[in-house]
Design an enzyme around this catalytic site. Structure first.
Site, mmCIF file in Angstrom:
data_model
loop_
_atom_site.group_PDB
_atom_site.id
_atom_site.type_symbol
_atom_site.label_atom_id
_atom_site.label_comp_id
_atom_site.label_asym_id
_atom_site.label_seq_id
_atom_site.Cartn_x
_atom_site.Cartn_y
_atom_site.Cartn_z
ATOM 1 N N LYS A 77 -24.492 23.819 6.732
ATOM 2 C CA LYS A 77 -24.688 23.761 5.285
ATOM 3 C C LYS A 77 -24.847 22.292 4.932
ATOM 4 O O LYS A 77 -23.888 21.527 4.986
ATOM 5 C CB LYS A 77 -23.486 24.378 4.548
ATOM 6 C CG LYS A 77 -23.604 24.274 3.042
ATOM 7 C CD LYS A 77 -22.344 24.717 2.329
ATOM 8 C CE LYS A 77 -22.375 24.237 0.886
ATOM 9 N NZ LYS A 77 -21.118 24.525 0.183
ATOM 10 N N GLY A 96 -17.201 23.458 -8.030
ATOM 11 C CA GLY A 96 -15.841 23.514 -8.545
ATOM 12 C C GLY A 96 -15.726 23.627 -10.047
ATOM 13 O O GLY A 96 -14.618 23.626 -10.582
ATOM 14 N N ALA A 142 -22.186 27.410 -5.224
ATOM 15 C CA ALA A 142 -21.386 26.515 -6.069
ATOM 16 C C ALA A 142 -21.481 26.834 -7.554
ATOM 17 O O ALA A 142 -22.501 27.297 -8.045
ATOM 18 C CB ALA A 142 -21.775 25.053 -5.859
ATOM 19 N N GLY A 143 -20.365 26.580 -8.235
ATOM 20 C CA GLY A 143 -20.315 26.652 -9.687
ATOM 21 C C GLY A 143 -19.869 27.983 -10.261
ATOM 22 O O GLY A 143 -19.676 28.099 -11.465
ATOM 23 N N ASN A 202 -15.949 29.231 -3.471
ATOM 24 C CA ASN A 202 -14.670 28.845 -2.883
ATOM 25 C C ASN A 202 -13.584 28.718 -3.944
ATOM 26 O O ASN A 202 -12.627 29.484 -4.008
ATOM 27 C CB ASN A 202 -14.847 27.515 -2.128
ATOM 28 C CG ASN A 202 -13.642 27.119 -1.282
ATOM 29 O OD1 ASN A 202 -13.769 26.379 -0.323
ATOM 30 N ND2 ASN A 202 -12.451 27.587 -1.588
ATOM 31 N N THR A 203 -13.782 27.742 -4.857
ATOM 32 C CA THR A 203 -12.729 27.413 -5.819
ATOM 33 C C THR A 203 -12.333 28.606 -6.677
ATOM 34 O O THR A 203 -11.145 28.801 -6.961
ATOM 35 C CB THR A 203 -13.204 26.248 -6.715
ATOM 36 O OG1 THR A 203 -13.698 25.192 -5.895
ATOM 37 C CG2 THR A 203 -12.060 25.721 -7.565
#
Lengths: 65, 256
Positions: free
Chosen positions: B96, B157, B184-185, B206-207
């Site tokens: 990645k 994040g 992301a986001g 993830n977050t």
């Protein structure tokens, strides 16, 4: 000789990358290495000579996103 | 099934491994998510405490494919060296590719990204580039040899969701045959469902899971949203319209 290992000034007796890793306790640890910002594969560690002032990076698997 | 560089993956949810309250909660979240791909990183080993070995054992036990990242890299050289170290550590040619260009937004540097993608492709890597929704950058990444694109939903994040719906719809339409992941986001399952309804092949987050009060429950929530969103895409949804159209037949209504 004096080298930098992961940003810290370090003195090692070993002259090859493979011996330096063993000397610092990484002998049986899953790590990857770079010397002076260039990747050094495990297969070349035994023949990679270290010189004074080299910058060694030792990395391991970590959490990531 | 989603396909990345010829590898079929049963789950369209890709999950990061960072920021969980504990390794046990990480493992629980993965099981509840059903995710088939886990993102990981390489970082300096602090002494010979073998923390990396312990983490690697945990990931192997999950039984998922591993996608190492180059998170935090700001230059081509840094990203390329990190990718090589990751390939050796994780024994995979998947990477990645992140080359960050802006500290506050963690927006990718598209110029360095394309250059690094080209070098890594020539070095035999299968590159998953973290990019924006920019069509030209997407085109250049494909020309560099990428077979997957990973446009951001919003800054890493942030949990803002899909901040540029038009741009994402455009890039999906521009490259209909390319596997594409919203990376992301994302903060909520509804945002993941929206991405899947737009025809993206998978989402990576993830977050949103790791920082939830109950990560495992949120992981399952995302998993269900991803499945629902994909079902909707496959089902060929109706076209929206501005005016009402009665769903109950008018014919046969009693005259009262």
């Amino acid at each position: 000789m004096k080298i930098t290992v992961n940003g810290d000034a370090t003195t090692v007796a070993a002259t090859t990358l493979a011996d330096a890793l063993v000397e610092m306790g990484y002998g049986d640890v899953k790590v990857a290495t770079a010397v002076n910002e260039d990747f050094v594969p495990a297969s070349l560690r035994a023949t990679t000579e270290l010189t004074q002032g080299d910058r060694l990076e030792i990395v391991a698997p970590r959490q990531g996103g | 099934m989603a396909t990345f560089y010829g590898t079929e993956v049963s789950s369209r949810l890709m999950l990061g491994t960072a920021q969980y309250p504990s390794p046990a909660i990480l493992a629980d979240a993965f099981k509840r998510s059903g995710a088939g791909i886990a993102t990981v990183s390489v970082r300096r080993e602090a002494g010979s405490d073998k923390a990396g070995n312990a983490f690697w054992d945990l990931i192997k036990d999950l039984g998922v494919a591993v996608l190492p990242n180059t998170a935090g890299c700001h230059s081509v050289r840094e990203a390329v060296t990190t990718a090589h170290m990751a390939r050796e550590l994780f024994d995979t040619d998947w990477i990645k590719l992140e080359v960050i260009g802006h500290m506050d937004t963690l927006q990718p540097d598209p110029f360095a990204l394309v250059e690094a993608a080209k070098i890594l492709t020539e070095d035999g890597f299968k590159v998953f580039p973290y990019t924006t929704e920019d069509l030209i950058v997407g085109e250049k990444l494909l020309q560099a040899g990428c077979e997957v694109l990973m446009p951001w939903g919003a800054p890493i994040g942030s949990g803002l969701g899909l901040s540029n719906i038009y741009g994402l719809r455009s890039i999906r339409a521009q490259f209909p045959d390319i596997s594409m992941v919203i990376d992301a986001g994302l903060g909520l399952p509804s945002q993941a469902a929206a991405a899947m309804e737009m025809g993206f092949d998978a989402v990576l987050l993830n977050t949103a899971v790791a920082k939830a009060g109950d990560p495992a429950l949120m992981a399952e929530g995302f998993a269900q949203a991803v499945v629902s969103g994909r079902m909707a895409y496959d089902a060929d949804p109706m076209e929206p319209r501005d005016m009402a159209a009665p769903s109950t037949p008018l014919i046969g209504k009693a005259f009262l």
